[in-house]
Design a protein around this motif. Structure first.
Motif, PDB file in Angstrom:
ATOM      1  N   ARG A   1      30.008  69.367   6.887  1.00  0.00           N
ATOM      2  CA  ARG A   1      30.575  69.131   5.557  1.00  0.00           C
ATOM      3  C   ARG A   1      29.508  68.911   4.499  1.00  0.00           C
ATOM      4  NH1 ARG A   1      33.589  64.280   5.927  1.00  0.00           N
ATOM      5  NH2 ARG A   1      34.037  64.620   3.733  1.00  0.00           N
ATOM      6  N   GLY A   2      28.298  68.576   4.909  1.00  0.00           N
ATOM      7  CA  GLY A   2      27.245  68.345   3.938  1.00  0.00           C
ATOM      8  C   GLY A   2      25.936  68.000   4.616  1.00  0.00           C
ATOM      9  N   ALA A   3      24.883  67.976   3.837  1.00  0.00           N
ATOM     10  CA  ALA A   3      23.558  67.644   4.354  1.00  0.00           C
ATOM     11  C   ALA A   3      22.795  66.871   3.291  1.00  0.00           C
ATOM     12  CB  ALA A   3      22.801  68.903   4.739  1.00  0.00           C
ATOM     13  N   ALA A   4      21.997  65.940   3.726  1.00  0.00           N
ATOM     14  CA  ALA A   4      21.154  65.162   2.819  1.00  0.00           C
ATOM     15  C   ALA A   4      19.751  65.101   3.399  1.00  0.00           C
ATOM     16  CB  ALA A   4      21.716  63.757   2.651  1.00  0.00           C
ATOM     17  N   ILE A   5      18.774  65.113   2.527  1.00  0.00           N
ATOM     18  CA  ILE A   5      17.380  64.996   2.941  1.00  0.00           C
ATOM     19  C   ILE A   5      16.936  63.576   2.639  1.00  0.00           C
ATOM     20  CG2 ILE A   5      15.038  65.830   2.579  1.00  0.00           C
ATOM     21  CD1 ILE A   5      16.233  68.554   1.853  1.00  0.00           C
ATOM     22  N   ILE A   6      16.396  62.920   3.669  1.00  0.00           N
ATOM     23  CA  ILE A   6      16.029  61.511   3.572  1.00  0.00           C
ATOM     24  C   ILE A   6      14.516  61.375   3.718  1.00  0.00           C
ATOM     25  CG2 ILE A   6      16.421  59.208   4.519  1.00  0.00           C
ATOM     26  CD1 ILE A   6      18.979  60.567   3.529  1.00  0.00           C
ATOM     27  N   GLY A   7      13.898  60.662   2.793  1.00  0.00           N
ATOM     28  CA  GLY A   7      12.465  60.396   2.873  1.00  0.00           C
ATOM     29  C   GLY A   7      12.165  59.345   3.927  1.00  0.00           C
ATOM     30  N   GLN A   8      11.135  59.586   4.693  1.00  0.00           N
ATOM     31  CA  GLN A   8      10.689  58.686   5.754  1.00  0.00           C
ATOM     32  C   GLN A   8       9.195  58.434   5.563  1.00  0.00           C
ATOM     33  OE1 GLN A   8      12.446  58.227   9.040  1.00  0.00           O
ATOM     34  NE2 GLN A   8      14.306  58.814   7.978  1.00  0.00           N
ATOM     35  N   PRO A   9       8.672  57.407   6.162  1.00  0.00           N
ATOM     36  CA  PRO A   9       7.211  57.275   6.131  1.00  0.00           C
ATOM     37  C   PRO A   9       6.586  58.472   6.852  1.00  0.00           C
ATOM     38  CG  PRO A   9       8.218  55.205   6.751  1.00  0.00           C
ATOM     39  CD  PRO A   9       9.305  56.230   6.737  1.00  0.00           C
ATOM     40  N   GLY A  10       5.839  59.264   6.128  1.00  0.00           N
ATOM     41  CA  GLY A  10       5.171  60.414   6.728  1.00  0.00           C
ATOM     42  C   GLY A  10       5.913  61.725   6.605  1.00  0.00           C
ATOM     43  N   GLY A  11       7.111  61.763   6.014  1.00  0.00           N
ATOM     44  CA  GLY A  11       7.777  63.044   5.896  1.00  0.00           C
ATOM     45  C   GLY A  11       9.232  62.948   5.488  1.00  0.00           C
ATOM     46  N   TRP A  12       9.978  63.992   5.810  1.00  0.00           N
ATOM     47  CA  TRP A  12      11.375  64.128   5.421  1.00  0.00           C
ATOM     48  C   TRP A  12      12.219  64.425   6.648  1.00  0.00           C
ATOM     49  CZ3 TRP A  12      12.182  63.045   0.400  1.00  0.00           C
ATOM     50  CH2 TRP A  12      11.091  63.152  -0.454  1.00  0.00           C
ATOM     51  N   SER A  13      13.426  63.883   6.688  1.00  0.00           N
ATOM     52  CA  SER A  13      14.361  64.191   7.769  1.00  0.00           C
ATOM     53  C   SER A  13      15.692  64.596   7.149  1.00  0.00           C
ATOM     54  CB  SER A  13      14.533  62.992   8.700  1.00  0.00           C
ATOM     55  OG  SER A  13      15.126  61.923   8.013  1.00  0.00           O
ATOM     56  N   VAL A  14      16.606  65.090   7.994  1.00  0.00           N
ATOM     57  CA  VAL A  14      17.872  65.618   7.514  1.00  0.00           C
ATOM     58  C   VAL A  14      19.024  64.887   8.176  1.00  0.00           C
ATOM     59  CG1 VAL A  14      19.337  67.683   7.445  1.00  0.00           C
ATOM     60  CG2 VAL A  14      16.881  67.896   7.097  1.00  0.00           C
ATOM     61  N   MET A  15      19.996  64.493   7.366  1.00  0.00           N
ATOM     62  CA  MET A  15      21.244  63.906   7.863  1.00  0.00           C
ATOM     63  C   MET A  15      22.353  64.925   7.621  1.00  0.00           C
ATOM     64  SD  MET A  15      20.730  60.868   9.074  1.00  0.00           S
ATOM     65  CE  MET A  15      22.231  59.932   9.002  1.00  0.00           C
ATOM     66  N   LEU A  16      23.086  65.261   8.684  1.00  0.00           N
ATOM     67  CA  LEU A  16      24.189  66.212   8.588  1.00  0.00           C
ATOM     68  C   LEU A  16      25.508  65.459   8.622  1.00  0.00           C
ATOM     69  CD1 LEU A  16      22.892  68.894  11.096  1.00  0.00           C
ATOM     70  CD2 LEU A  16      22.751  68.959   8.610  1.00  0.00           C
ATOM     71  N   LYS A  17      26.432  65.816   7.745  1.00  0.00           N
ATOM     72  CA  LYS A  17      27.775  65.230   7.755  1.00  0.00           C
ATOM     73  C   LYS A  17      28.661  66.129   8.598  1.00  0.00           C
ATOM     74  CE  LYS A  17      27.451  63.089   3.242  1.00  0.00           C
ATOM     75  NZ  LYS A  17      27.925  63.107   1.857  1.00  0.00           N
ATOM     76  N   ILE A  18      29.049  65.598   9.754  1.00  0.00           N
ATOM     77  CA  ILE A  18      29.906  66.333  10.678  1.00  0.00           C
ATOM     78  C   ILE A  18      31.191  65.521  10.803  1.00  0.00           C
ATOM     79  CG2 ILE A  18      30.126  67.297  12.988  1.00  0.00           C
ATOM     80  CD1 ILE A  18      26.997  67.216  13.045  1.00  0.00           C
ATOM     81  N   GLY A  19      32.254  66.063  10.253  1.00  0.00           N
ATOM     82  CA  GLY A  19      33.487  65.294  10.222  1.00  0.00           C
ATOM     83  C   GLY A  19      33.290  64.084   9.330  1.00  0.00           C
ATOM     84  N   MET A  20      33.591  62.899   9.848  1.00  0.00           N
ATOM     85  CA  MET A  20      33.429  61.665   9.087  1.00  0.00           C
ATOM     86  C   MET A  20      32.125  60.942   9.438  1.00  0.00           C
ATOM     87  SD  MET A  20      36.023  61.682   7.180  1.00  0.00           S
ATOM     88  CE  MET A  20      36.022  60.059   6.480  1.00  0.00           C
ATOM     89  N   GLN A  21      31.286  61.565  10.224  1.00  0.00           N
ATOM     90  CA  GLN A  21      30.085  60.907  10.732  1.00  0.00           C
ATOM     91  C   GLN A  21      28.829  61.585  10.206  1.00  0.00           C
ATOM     92  OE1 GLN A  21      30.135  60.926  14.966  1.00  0.00           O
ATOM     93  NE2 GLN A  21      28.562  59.372  15.163  1.00  0.00           N
ATOM     94  N   GLU A  22      27.803  60.803   9.949  1.00  0.00           N
ATOM     95  CA  GLU A  22      26.498  61.338   9.585  1.00  0.00           C
ATOM     96  C   GLU A  22      25.596  61.274  10.807  1.00  0.00           C
ATOM     97  OE1 GLU A  22      24.923  59.314   6.213  1.00  0.00           O
ATOM     98  OE2 GLU A  22      25.981  60.625   4.835  1.00  0.00           O
ATOM     99  N   THR A  23      24.977  62.413  11.123  1.00  0.00           N
ATOM    100  CA  THR A  23      24.137  62.522  12.312  1.00  0.00           C
ATOM    101  C   THR A  23      22.791  63.113  11.914  1.00  0.00           C
ATOM    102  OG1 THR A  23      26.113  62.978  13.613  1.00  0.00           O
ATOM    103  CG2 THR A  23      24.016  63.462  14.648  1.00  0.00           C
ATOM    104  N   PRO A  24      21.691  62.506  12.353  1.00  0.00           N
ATOM    105  CA  PRO A  24      20.382  63.077  12.029  1.00  0.00           C
ATOM    106  C   PRO A  24      20.118  64.352  12.837  1.00  0.00           C
ATOM    107  CG  PRO A  24      20.118  61.025  13.258  1.00  0.00           C
ATOM    108  CD  PRO A  24      21.577  61.230  13.053  1.00  0.00           C
TER     109      PRO A  24
END
Length: 149
Positions: A21-44
């Motif tokens: 349903r969606g994706a977000a890019i999250i800043g982390q120490p040392g880089g970037w990661s992705v959170m995917l919205k699958i149904g009602m849950q966010e999963t990295p």
């Protein structure tokens, strides 16, 4: 972040089924990661063999990966509040280019050698009988010994 991640092949299948349903890019120490919205849950988005979130040192490569691998071209948001530039850079080995050059040369030689062997196997010309070859080399050997004395 949650410890349960989703790897790229599974995320690709979900994207093809329009389950993401969606994706977000999250800043982390040392880089970037992705959170995917699958149904009602966010999963990295994780690495393939471990349950660790995948990270990219560049925002551009992260976005390119999402576009090329998952077909995700729209991002819900970018959170850079925890982002910090990578402090540890991987050292490039000085001999890497030479090592790769040798590997390519070895592969080319192997291909050439296999072609030569196959051509020899497929050759229709008559071969020299074993006894004839032994006699020829015995004559050469005797001539060399005679010259050596």
């Amino acid at each position: 972040m949650a410890s349960k991640t989703i790897d790229t092949p599974n995320a690709r299948r979900l994207a093809e089924a329009a389950a993401i349903r969606g994706a977000a890019i999250i800043g982390q120490p040392g880089g970037w990661s992705v959170m995917l919205k699958i149904g009602m849950q966010e999963t990295p988005l994780g690495t393939q063999r471990t349950d660790k979130p995948r990270s990219w040192s560049s925002l551009d490569t992260c976005m390119q990966y999402l576009r090329d691998e998952l077909g995700i071209v729209r991002i819900d948001g970018i959170d850079a509040s925890n982002y910090s530039a990578p402090t540890v850079y991987s050292k490039r080995r000085a001999d890497a280019a030479e090592r790769m050059k040798r590997a390519h040369e070895a592969a080319a030689h192997d291909a050439w050698f296999r072609e030569q062997v196959q051509a020899s196997i497929e050759d229709q010309r008559p071969s020299i009988p074993h006894d004839e070859a032994r006699a020829s080399f015995a004559d050469r050997k005797a001539a060399l010994r005679k010259r050596a004395k």
